[in-house]
Design an enzyme around this catalytic site. Structure first.
Site: not given
Ligand code: FRU
Length: 466
Positions: A100-101, A218, A38-41, A159, A57
């Site tokens: 985290y980000s 966020e 999984l990829m996010n931010d 964060r 991420q």
């Molecule tokens: C946003 C978030 C950030 C956090 C990160 C964790 O999508 O929830 O606030 O740092 O993703 O993966």
């Protein structure tokens, strides 16, 4: 004390997962996506020593939000990217539940990452440390540890440090939740990235005339654009409206005057940054040629993400294309990165009939009075009428049809299509709608309505990360 290394497991996950992900018909041909997991931010988007860096991420071990690492791509032209060594893994007590980000800066010639070490306790509570890491000659990173504990007056949800330098001093915005569970953006400053002073709250609930503005903000990013400052962030808990704020969480922008002396940001209204189904946690970069670029995660947490069909192939989510920001007449414009025209193959002129659906760019001049409809492989439909645009697709969880809206006169459209994403730029960037869609290939693109007597389209060349 370091926790046991998960590198062997990560390596195995990549070896097993990458072939399956890349063979998936929904795997992007020219967008960033994880090779497994999984990829996010987007994180640490920076130009450093003549190269662009984009971290992200990444949970390489599973398609869930548990084991968050920072992975790393770099590029010298913003088009061709290469994989770099994984930058951060959650292997210290202070980041054990996720690196985290955060962001990246050039600190006197050293590429330095500022990220959040997330720590969860058995009783369900959590804390967060703002941490640093610096790049080594071989492209790996050494963690320097926490530089800022949880500030007083906030829950464990503090964060996503975005750090920049102004007149020799470092500044950092953080997303936060106060003890009354109200979303805030905090400002800190520092002479050396290590000792930070709290400059106070600059945006959020009960600031600048906002009343209820959600329970957690966020991923803030504050930057000058034209003669304004723009704050981008993701307020969680903003009330849904009939045609706005329809995703689980939105990404918004607000513009105004930022005063370094007084540490205040006087801003106007909140605006949704993207009116599509998937867009979250964007981050910007100032390039040495003076552009402000933006990239976002083409995903949203806590919605239907876990129903996306790519999970069956062991990967999930992708980034948006890169965009250039401009502030014109009180509005934030987002245009596709100009370099993307290099991906265009030969120009074609559409006259009539369906096209095989494949990565392409379409440019249409639209006439206000004529209805237009575009069907993307039966998985997403765009309809334009006199009020603007409706984008429709079936829920992944039920038979319900979900709709997203952009309101206003639509004069032109530039649409960027990839295997499982569509990005619609309206009126040269006045509006954008970014969405995932999951057609069954081979599929067709069907344009109906009288408006487009003819329009140009370009097949887009594959541009994979190497
Ligand atoms: C946003 C978030 C950030 C956090 C990160 C964790 O999508 O929830 O606030 O740092 O993703 O993966």
């Amino acid at each position: 004390m370091s926790l046991p290394s998960r590198l062997p497991a990560i390596l195995q996950a990549v070896m097993q997962g990458q072939p399956r992900a890349l063979a998936d018909s929904h795997y992007p041909r020219w967008h960033h996506a994880p090779v497994t997991g999984l990829m996010n931010d987007p994180n640490g988007f920076v130009e450093f020593a003549g190269r662009y860096h984009l971290f992200y991420q990444w949970n390489p071990l599973a398609c869930d939000h548990k084991f968050k690492c920072w992975a790393h791509w770099s590029s010298d032209d913003l088009l061709h990217w290469r994989h770099e060594p994984i930058a951060l893994m959650p292997d210290e007590e202070y980041d054990r539940n996720g690196c985290y980000s955060g962001s990246a800066v050039d600190n006197h010639g050293t590429l330095t990452l500022c990220y959040t070490g997330n720590v969860k306790f058995d009783d369900g509570s959590r804390t967060a440390w703002q941490c640093l890491a610096t790049e080594n000659a071989d492209g790996t990173f050494t963690k320097l540890g926490p530089v800022l504990p949880l500030p007083e007056g906030y829950t464990g949800h503090v964060r996503d440090p975005k750090v920049w330098q102004h007149e020799g001093r470092w500044y950092m915005v953080l997303g936060a939740q106060d003890l009354q569970k109200r979303g805030k953006v905090l400002l800190f400053s520092s002479a050396d990235l290590h000792q930070w002073s709290n400059e106070g709250e600059i945006a959020g609930y009960a600031i600048n005339g906002l009343d209820d503005a959600g329970y957690m903000w966020e991923c803030p990013d504050l930057f000058p654009l034209g003669d304004q400052h723009v704050l981008i962030c993701c307020p969680q808990g903003v009330a849904r409206e009939k045609e706005r704020y329809l995703n689980t969480y939105p990404a918004v922008w607000m513009a105004g005057a930022f005063d370094y002396e007084r540490a205040t940001f006087q801003h106007g209204e909140l605006h949704e940054l993207d009116a599509g189904f998937e867009f979250y946690a964007p981050q910007t970069l100032q390039t040495s040629d003076g552009r402000r670029l933006l990239v976002g995660w083409m995903g949203v947490p806590d919605g239907e993400e876990m129903r996306q069909p790519t999970l069956a192939n062991g990967w999930i989510h992708q980034m948006t294309c890169l965009r250039e920001l401009e502030f014109i007449d009180g509005k934030l414009y987002q245009r596709p990165l100009r370099e993307l025209t290099a991906l265009r193959d030969e120009t074609h002129v559409w006259q009539d009939g369906p096209l095989p659906l494949s990565p392409m760019e379409i440019a249409l001049d639209t006439d206000r009075s004529e209805a237009l409809s575009i069907d993307f492989g039966g998985a997403l439909t765009l309809q334009r009428d006199a009020d603007g645009i409706r984008l429709m697709r079936r829920s992944l969880a039920s038979d319900e049809i979900h709709t997203r809206y952009w309101r206003g006169e639509v004069r032109s459209l530039r649409i960027f299509i990839d295997q499982s994403s569509v990005e619609i730029f309206i009126n040269d960037g006045e509006g954008v709608m970014s969405s995932r869609y999951f057609p069954v290939y081979p599929a067709q693109l069907v344009v109906t309505g009288k408006t487009p007597g003819a329009f140009c389209y370009w097949p887009l060349r594959t541009c994979m990360v190497e």
